[in-house]
Design a protein around this motif. Structure first.
Motif, PDB file in Angstrom:
ATOM      1  N   ASP A   1       1.877  30.549 100.899  1.00 17.00           N
ATOM      2  CA  ASP A   1       2.532  29.246 101.023  1.00 17.00           C
ATOM      3  C   ASP A   1       2.809  28.897 102.481  1.00 17.00           C
ATOM      4  O   ASP A   1       2.883  27.721 102.837  1.00 17.00           O
ATOM      5  CB  ASP A   1       3.846  29.225 100.235  1.00 17.00           C
ATOM      6  N   THR A   2       2.981  29.911 103.311  1.00 18.54           N
ATOM      7  CA  THR A   2       3.312  29.673 104.726  1.00 18.54           C
ATOM      8  C   THR A   2       2.132  29.983 105.646  1.00 18.54           C
ATOM      9  O   THR A   2       2.308  30.062 106.863  1.00 18.54           O
ATOM     10  CB  THR A   2       4.513  30.536 105.141  1.00 18.54           C
ATOM     11  N   PHE A   3       0.936  30.182 105.077  1.00 21.16           N
ATOM     12  CA  PHE A   3      -0.234  30.487 105.907  1.00 21.16           C
ATOM     13  C   PHE A   3      -1.012  29.205 106.182  1.00 21.16           C
ATOM     14  O   PHE A   3      -1.324  28.439 105.271  1.00 21.16           O
ATOM     15  CB  PHE A   3      -1.140  31.505 105.206  1.00 21.16           C
ATOM     16  N   ASP A   4      -1.340  28.979 107.459  1.00 21.65           N
ATOM     17  CA  ASP A   4      -2.059  27.771 107.872  1.00 21.65           C
ATOM     18  C   ASP A   4      -3.565  28.064 107.892  1.00 21.65           C
ATOM     19  O   ASP A   4      -4.093  28.578 108.869  1.00 21.65           O
ATOM     20  CB  ASP A   4      -1.569  27.318 109.248  1.00 21.65           C
ATOM     21  N   PHE A   5      -4.231  27.729 106.799  1.00 21.33           N
ATOM     22  CA  PHE A   5      -5.670  27.974 106.727  1.00 21.33           C
ATOM     23  C   PHE A   5      -6.449  27.124 107.730  1.00 21.33           C
ATOM     24  O   PHE A   5      -7.530  27.518 108.170  1.00 21.33           O
ATOM     25  CB  PHE A   5      -6.181  27.697 105.303  1.00 21.33           C
ATOM     26  N   THR A   6      -5.914  25.959 108.101  1.00 24.59           N
ATOM     27  CA  THR A   6      -6.630  25.082 109.032  1.00 24.59           C
ATOM     28  C   THR A   6      -6.704  25.684 110.431  1.00 24.59           C
ATOM     29  O   THR A   6      -7.562  25.301 111.228  1.00 24.59           O
ATOM     30  CB  THR A   6      -5.951  23.710 109.111  1.00 24.59           C
ATOM     31  N   ALA A   7      -5.811  26.628 110.749  1.00 28.55           N
ATOM     32  CA  ALA A   7      -5.826  27.246 112.077  1.00 28.55           C
ATOM     33  C   ALA A   7      -6.991  28.214 112.244  1.00 28.55           C
ATOM     34  O   ALA A   7      -7.390  28.523 113.371  1.00 28.55           O
ATOM     35  CB  ALA A   7      -4.504  27.982 112.330  1.00 28.55           C
TER      36      ALA A   7
ATOM     37  N   LEU B   1     -12.307  31.145 108.175  1.00 26.50           N
ATOM     38  CA  LEU B   1     -11.852  31.978 107.063  1.00 26.50           C
ATOM     39  C   LEU B   1     -12.218  31.329 105.733  1.00 26.50           C
ATOM     40  O   LEU B   1     -12.007  30.130 105.538  1.00 26.50           O
ATOM     41  CB  LEU B   1     -10.336  32.181 107.145  1.00 26.50           C
ATOM     42  N   ASN B   2     -12.760  32.106 104.821  1.00 27.34           N
ATOM     43  CA  ASN B   2     -13.153  31.621 103.499  1.00 27.34           C
ATOM     44  C   ASN B   2     -11.902  31.486 102.628  1.00 27.34           C
ATOM     45  O   ASN B   2     -11.454  32.449 102.011  1.00 27.34           O
ATOM     46  CB  ASN B   2     -14.155  32.585 102.861  1.00 27.34           C
TER      47      ASN B   2
ATOM     48  N   VAL C   1      -2.257  37.710 106.035  1.00 32.32           N
ATOM     49  CA  VAL C   1      -3.093  37.727 104.835  1.00 32.32           C
ATOM     50  C   VAL C   1      -2.901  39.032 104.065  1.00 32.32           C
ATOM     51  O   VAL C   1      -2.765  39.036 102.837  1.00 32.32           O
ATOM     52  CB  VAL C   1      -4.574  37.531 105.207  1.00 32.32           C
ATOM     53  N   ALA C   2      -2.873  40.156 104.794  1.00 26.76           N
ATOM     54  CA  ALA C   2      -2.682  41.451 104.138  1.00 26.76           C
ATOM     55  C   ALA C   2      -1.328  41.521 103.438  1.00 26.76           C
ATOM     56  O   ALA C   2      -1.218  42.007 102.306  1.00 26.76           O
ATOM     57  CB  ALA C   2      -2.810  42.574 105.164  1.00 26.76           C
TER      58      ALA C   2
END
Length: 283
Positions: free
Chosen positions: A80-86, A90-91, A123-124
């Motif tokens: 919820d707090t991870f910015d995938f756009t950064a 990353l898949n 991620v881990a």
């Protein structure tokens, strides 16, 4: 027969029996739920059903909390707090699929590779949290800390017990492999952990080094090849190269806290030439 006296009230005896049966949620909620059910005209079976459901929900919550505590996460993080756009490389679909934790059931591994600050540990940790919530046992450690524990256990003649404990956990997370070169003994002990978990449990490894550079950490091409052979047999690889996520966050905080520094005015300059010396001076 349960212990008690004829002078004990039903409430006292009920509290005693519920404590003996280890039903703290029923003990805490039965009176309130009884009033609600009486108000709504709910029959006795549905009243009991509500109490049992509350107990099961609370018991599962406590079990998740115990698994999270036992995992020894340095911080509790979720997607919820991870910015995938950064990290555009990353898949995201693969990561969200992994968050379902079916890879743990299949005893598959996950390796996250990328330069420092790109969110590999986040991620881990998020995958570890998801595994705890799904009912799996998890252990989190850094590579350097794990090797230290193994060498200490060997010196204290309890290595076999530690190895059995590491083998039994459903998901082992080894963070920061590659930051510190390992001694030959440390590399061999780490290899044994991965080898013993091969096809018996899932392992997540994060590293700032590509596979071809792991020899610089493990110190042996033979050992590196054998380790990669086991880790990558059933594996999902997350490529997380990009600009440092932490550095961008830090820069953003500095700019927001010091707007004058972020927008330093450009000063105009003019140049003149000394007719005698030919030197250029700015003003």
């Amino acid at each position: 027969m349960p212990t008690g006296t004829t002078g004990d009230t039903p409430q006292v005896l009920l509290a005693h029996h519920l404590k003996q049966l280890k039903l703290p949620t029923v003990l805490r909620e039965y009176d309130k739920v009884a009033r609600e059910c009486a108000r709504d005209g709910v029959d006795h079976p549905r009243y009991l059903l509500r109490l049992v459901e509350l107990e099961l929900i609370d018991r599962e919550r406590r079990m998740v909390e115990r698994r999270i505590k036992a995992a020894r996460f340095p911080a509790v993080k979720s997607f919820d707090t991870f910015d995938f756009t950064a990290i555009p490389g990353l898949n995201k679909m693969l990561v969200l699929e992994l968050a379902r934790c079916e890879f743990v059931l299949r005893r598959e591994n996950v390796i996250a590779l990328g330069n420092s600050g790109t969110g590999k540990t986040h991620v881990a940790l998020a995958l570890g949290l998801a595994a705890c919530q799904k009912g799996f046992t998890v252990t989190f450690t850094t590579a350097a800390s794990l090797v230290h524990q193994l060498m200490e256990a060997r010196d204290e003649r309890r290595l076999l017990k530690l190895q059995r404990d590491l083998q039994a956990v459903k998901l082992l997370i080894v963070d920061e492999l590659g930051y510190i070169p390992l001694s030959p003994t440390g590399a061999e002990l780490l290899f044994e952990v991965f080898s013993q978990r091969y096809e018996r449990g899932s392992t997540i490894v994060t590293s700032n080094l590509p596979f071809e550079d792991w020899t610089s950490v493990l110190g042996s091409e033979r050992l590196t090849g054998a380790l990669l052979d086991r880790l990558t047999h059933h594996v999902h690889i997350l490529t997380m190269n990009g600009d440092s996520y932490r550095l961008k966050q830090s820069s953003g905080r500095r700019r927001s806290s010091n707007p004058e520094q972020a927008a330093e005015p450009i000063r105009a300059t003019s140049e003149t030439v000394d007719p005698e010396t030919g030197e250029i001076s700015a003003s």
